[in-house]
Scaffold this motif. Structure first.
Motif, short mmCIF file in Angstrom:
data_model
loop_
_atom_site.label_atom_id
_atom_site.label_comp_id
_atom_site.label_asym_id
_atom_site.label_seq_id
_atom_site.Cartn_x
_atom_site.Cartn_y
_atom_site.Cartn_z
N ARG A 171 -3.62 -3.36 -1.58
CA ARG A 171 -3.84 -4.27 -0.12
C ARG A 171 -4.56 -5.59 -0.91
O ARG A 171 -4.25 -6.76 -0.43
CB ARG A 171 -4.57 -3.78 0.57
CG ARG A 171 -3.84 -2.53 1.39
CD ARG A 171 -4.92 -1.91 2.49
NE ARG A 171 -4.47 -0.52 3.04
CZ ARG A 171 -5.19 0.54 3.07
NH1 ARG A 171 -6.40 0.40 3.19
NH2 ARG A 171 -4.64 1.68 3.70
N PRO A 188 0.90 -1.31 0.06
CA PRO A 188 -0.06 0.07 -0.19
C PRO A 188 0.82 1.32 0.01
O PRO A 188 0.40 2.14 -0.57
CB PRO A 188 -0.76 0.00 1.33
CG PRO A 188 -0.34 -1.25 1.95
CD PRO A 188 0.57 -2.13 1.13
N TYR A 189 2.09 1.28 0.58
CA TYR A 189 2.73 2.58 0.78
C TYR A 189 3.61 2.83 -0.45
O TYR A 189 3.55 3.97 -0.85
CB TYR A 189 3.84 2.41 2.12
CG TYR A 189 3.17 1.96 3.35
CD1 TYR A 189 2.19 2.78 3.86
CD2 TYR A 189 3.10 0.46 3.87
CE1 TYR A 189 1.30 2.56 5.12
CE2 TYR A 189 2.71 0.26 4.84
CZ TYR A 189 1.62 1.27 5.47
OH TYR A 189 0.80 0.97 6.61
N ILE A 198 -4.48 -11.61 5.18
CA ILE A 198 -4.58 -10.52 4.32
C ILE A 198 -6.08 -9.78 4.23
O ILE A 198 -6.18 -8.66 4.00
CB ILE A 198 -3.91 -10.95 2.86
CG1 ILE A 198 -2.41 -11.30 3.18
CG2 ILE A 198 -3.87 -9.60 2.09
CD1 ILE A 198 -1.73 -11.63 1.87
N TYR A 204 -7.04 -7.73 7.18
CA TYR A 204 -6.49 -6.47 7.02
C TYR A 204 -7.13 -5.34 6.06
O TYR A 204 -7.11 -4.41 6.63
CB TYR A 204 -4.78 -6.66 6.85
CG TYR A 204 -4.09 -5.53 6.21
CD1 TYR A 204 -3.67 -4.62 7.35
CD2 TYR A 204 -3.89 -5.09 5.37
CE1 TYR A 204 -2.77 -3.50 7.09
CE2 TYR A 204 -3.00 -4.11 4.73
CZ TYR A 204 -2.69 -3.28 5.59
OH TYR A 204 -1.84 -2.12 5.45
N VAL A 205 -7.43 -6.14 4.82
CA VAL A 205 -8.11 -5.30 4.11
C VAL A 205 -9.26 -4.55 4.58
O VAL A 205 -9.59 -3.35 4.52
CB VAL A 205 -8.17 -6.02 2.57
CG1 VAL A 205 -9.03 -5.18 1.88
CG2 VAL A 205 -7.01 -6.55 2.07
N GLU A 263 -9.66 6.76 -0.18
CA GLU A 263 -9.68 7.40 -1.72
C GLU A 263 -11.18 7.66 -2.15
O GLU A 263 -12.08 6.84 -1.76
CB GLU A 263 -8.86 6.66 -2.37
CG GLU A 263 -7.61 6.16 -2.10
CD GLU A 263 -7.04 5.09 -2.28
OE1 GLU A 263 -6.00 4.90 -3.02
OE2 GLU A 263 -7.30 3.98 -1.74
N VAL A 280 -4.66 2.72 -3.46
CA VAL A 280 -4.03 2.28 -2.49
C VAL A 280 -4.75 0.99 -1.95
O VAL A 280 -4.19 -0.31 -1.54
CB VAL A 280 -3.72 3.06 -1.20
CG1 VAL A 280 -3.39 2.38 0.04
CG2 VAL A 280 -2.69 4.17 -1.45
#
Lengths: 596, 87
Positions: free
Chosen positions: A279, A93-94, B68, B71-72, B86, A275
């Protein structure tokens, strides 16, 4: 139809598909060439990443490797998947928010230094070349076994195909061909696995078959049966390891961290629009990879059981067709040490030397008393009579299980898809390093978009040639290269990127000294213990009992410590760089990847 | 960047907390269950496999995938909560 006819048809169709996609998705700008216009859907990117990641080694060698290593094979399974958790949580992501084209871009800007950028470019090129040589060789090997052409002809055909779609389409062409290649390779892997699982355990899903009972009426669990067979023949139990725990830890860790630091994997996350897509895309990539990686240990256990029950203490004259076919290729060999005509397969090295050396008279293999091909290697003094190359396990599986000819042909197409997709991703990294990181960023900053695109295409063309050269003349270090590539990525990129994101105080001096010391240490250990330079050394001399494969872990920590210490003794990075770090930590405002 | 209530600092701290927890699980299933404690776990079974062996060859991979996606989900929620998402 014969296996060979089927192979021509299926491989030919798959190649036509890749070329068709390449023509449809030509790159028109550097942004399309480098990052596919940063408009790739996360699921599509996940699939492309999976194909990019899974190489000829994953497809052809991994299950065989596990089948001979048993529990210890877990280092590859965990090591080559766990890195995606690090990628998703710590890097992707970064780096996506940072929004440039390459890993050296990030290192160069974050550490406000063209020296750092150059160190990163050199690492990227070394890592990618060591890796790509093996892929081209893999293409040649698959061609030679299934289509009976010389290995070199296979390498030329592979070069021509990759040349076509990498040079023409850049990242955009590669992304969409990789999606097609993922579909081909996963289908080719799963079909035989499902058939064999059905035949051996009655479960259609190999992951369940792995935990199930064998179909032979004994009522035993597959893994228990395998442990028992191993025990009877004097091998270490299949579900028990024989490596030291510290080494298992170090290898697994080095592979995970190396995965997260490989430039051709990282760059795939520059191709998605946002971003949050970066992920999510890592999640999809790992899911697609996991389908193959959880099937592989099941295939390994099936193949191992099948092999032992088929060959152990059985007369050579009763051996099935596949046994004799692979004997011809010298990937399998039998010496009747006690002249009883029966195959003894027990613990020990059957033959001295790398593989069977066949006795020939006027180009025809000499046959022994039982009809076997005579091998001339010096005999070892243990009772084991059978040599088997681990690569046979996946390639011969369909034959061992008696599957139809089209399935065998499918495996050939799958192996080629795995090798070509990885080669293309690596070649793109090399070409981008040349055209963007060197020409555009260092030598000719005023270069036009069009000229840069030509440099990129030219770079890809040169990279294909060099990769092909290494495929035809494999350097002696090829066996060591995979470990070398991961160790180098772990020892160089990973700490520099992580610290660049998570430690605002990290500066140019710290990062450069860390990378230089990390790589040097890794190269030294590799050369000393893998290739016998600097006086060489035996496993007893390994530092902390850690093998060269696992040493990336040590080199990575050394890199981190040096970076941290040096950075605290030297001035902090400038204000504008600290602002970059603040900025990449929040998702809002990630536009498309920016040209400079 | 203007950051009146230390909002971005709090956002970053929460992100780090998620990382510590999720990477803790990552370490536990692979290095502890799959390697260092594998022998101890092997006395327990899942189907026909010893548990430690299963974690090393199957279980840890399933959990990596789940980690994962968790986390998302956590980060998408956090981005909205702190208004840094965003579009």
């Amino acid at each position: 139809m014969s296996v060979q006819t089927w192979t021509f048809i299926i491989v030919g169709l798959s190649f036509a598909l890749y070329i068709g996609i390449a023509i449809w998705s030509r790159a028109a700008s550097t942004k399309e060439f480098y990052v596919a216009g940063a408009g790739v859907h996360p699921v599509i990117n996940g699939m492309a990443t999976a194909a990019d990641w899974m190489s000829a080694a994953s497809f052809i060698s991994m299950a065989g490797l596990i089948s001979f290593m048993g529990y210890d094979g877990g280092v590859y399974l965990m090591g080559w998947t766990g890195g995606y958790v690090l990628l998703a949580l710590l890097l992707a992501p970064y780096l996506r928010k940072f929004g440039k084209f390459t890993v050296p871009d990030f290192i160069g800007d974050r550490y406000y230094s063209n020296v750092a950028r150059t160190v990163a470019v050199i690492c990227a090129i070394i890592v990618s070349f060591t890796y790509v040589a093996g892929q081209m060789r893999g293409v040649g090997v698959v061609f030679s076994r299934f289509l009976e052409v010389p290995i070199n002809t296979g390498v030329y055909i592979g070069m021509a195909i990759v040349f076509f779609y990498a040079v023409l389409g850049g990242m955009k062409g590669i992304t969409y061909t990789q999606v097609a290649q993922y579909c081909v390779l996963i289908f080719a892997y799963m079909v035989p696995a499902i058939f064999i699982s059905m035949a051996m355990t009655g479960h259609a899903i190999p992951q369940f078959g792995f935990l199930g009972k064998v179909n032979d009426g004994s009522g035993m669990f597959l893994l228990d049966k395998l442990d028992q067979l191993h025990h009877e023949l004097g091998f270490a139990e299949y579900t028990d390891g024989s490596k030291k725990l510290i080494d298992v830890f170090a290898i697994t860790f080095a592979l995970m961290v190396g995965t997260a630091g490989l430039p051709h994997v990282i760059v795939r996350f520059f191709t998605v629009p946002r971003v949050k897509d970066a992920r999510l895309s890592a999640g999809w990539a790992l899911l697609f990879i996991a389908i193959l990686y959880t099937t592989a240990p099941a295939v390994a256990a099936f193949a191992r059981t099948n092999l032992i029950t088929t060959v152990s203490n059985r007369p050579y004259s009763e051996m099935p067709e596949w046994f004799k076919n692979w004997e011809v290729t010298a990937l399998l060999g039998w010496v009747d040490k006690n002249n009883d005509g029966i195959i003894q397969y027990v613990k020990g090295t059957a033959l001295d030397g790398k593989g069977p050396v066949q006795a020939k008279e006027n180009g025809v293999a000499v046959r022994g008393a039982s009809g076997e091909i005579v091998v001339t290697n010096p005999k070892t003094d243990n009772p084991n009579e059978l040599y088997i190359d681990q690569d046979i396990m996946v390639l011969a599986n369909p034959e061992i299980a008696g599957l139809p000819a089209w399935v065998v042909a499918l495996v050939a197409a799958g192996g080629l898809a795995a090798a070509l997709s990885t080669a293309a991703g690596l070649l793109l990294v090399i070409s981008t390093s040349l055209s963007h990181d060197l020409v555009k960023m260092q030598f000719r900053p005023d270069i036009s978009e069009k000229a840069e695109l030509w440099w990129a295409r030219g770079g890809a063309a040169i990279a294909v040639m060099v990769a092909g050269y290494f495929g035809i003349h494999p350097p002696g270090f090829v066996a060591a290269t995979v470990a070398l590539a991961f160790g180098l990525a772990a020892a160089s990129f990973f700490p520099a990127i992580i610290l660049g994101i998570f430690d605002k105080r990290m500066n140019r001096q710290g990062a450069i000294s860390g990378m230089v010391v990390g790589i040097t240490l890794m190269l030294y250990y590799m050369l000393k213990y893998k290739l016998g330079k600097f006086g060489g050394g035996t496993p007893d001399d390994w530092w902390f009992g850690i093998s060269p494969e696992g040493f990336g872990t040590v080199a990575m920590f050394v890199n981190m410590i040096i970076s941290l210490v040096v950075s605290r003794l030297t001035p902090p990075p400038p204000e504008n760089v600290q602002a970059i770090v603040e900025d990449i930590r929040i998702p809002r405002g990630a536009g498309g990847a920016q040209a400079h | 960047m203007a950051d009146p209530d230390n909002k971005l600092v709090k956002y970053w701290k929460r992100n780090l907390l998620y990382l510590v927890v999720l990477l803790g699980i990552w370490f536990l299933v692979s290095y502890v269950f799959g390697i260092f404690a594998a022998d101890a776990l092997n006395s327990v079974r899942i189907g026909g496999a010893k548990l430690g062996f299963w974690f090393a060859q199957q279980g840890s991979i399933y959990i990596f995938v789940i980690l994962i996606f968790v986390y998302v989900w956590l980060m998408n929620r956090l981005d909205k909560e702190y208004d840094v998402h965003e579009d």
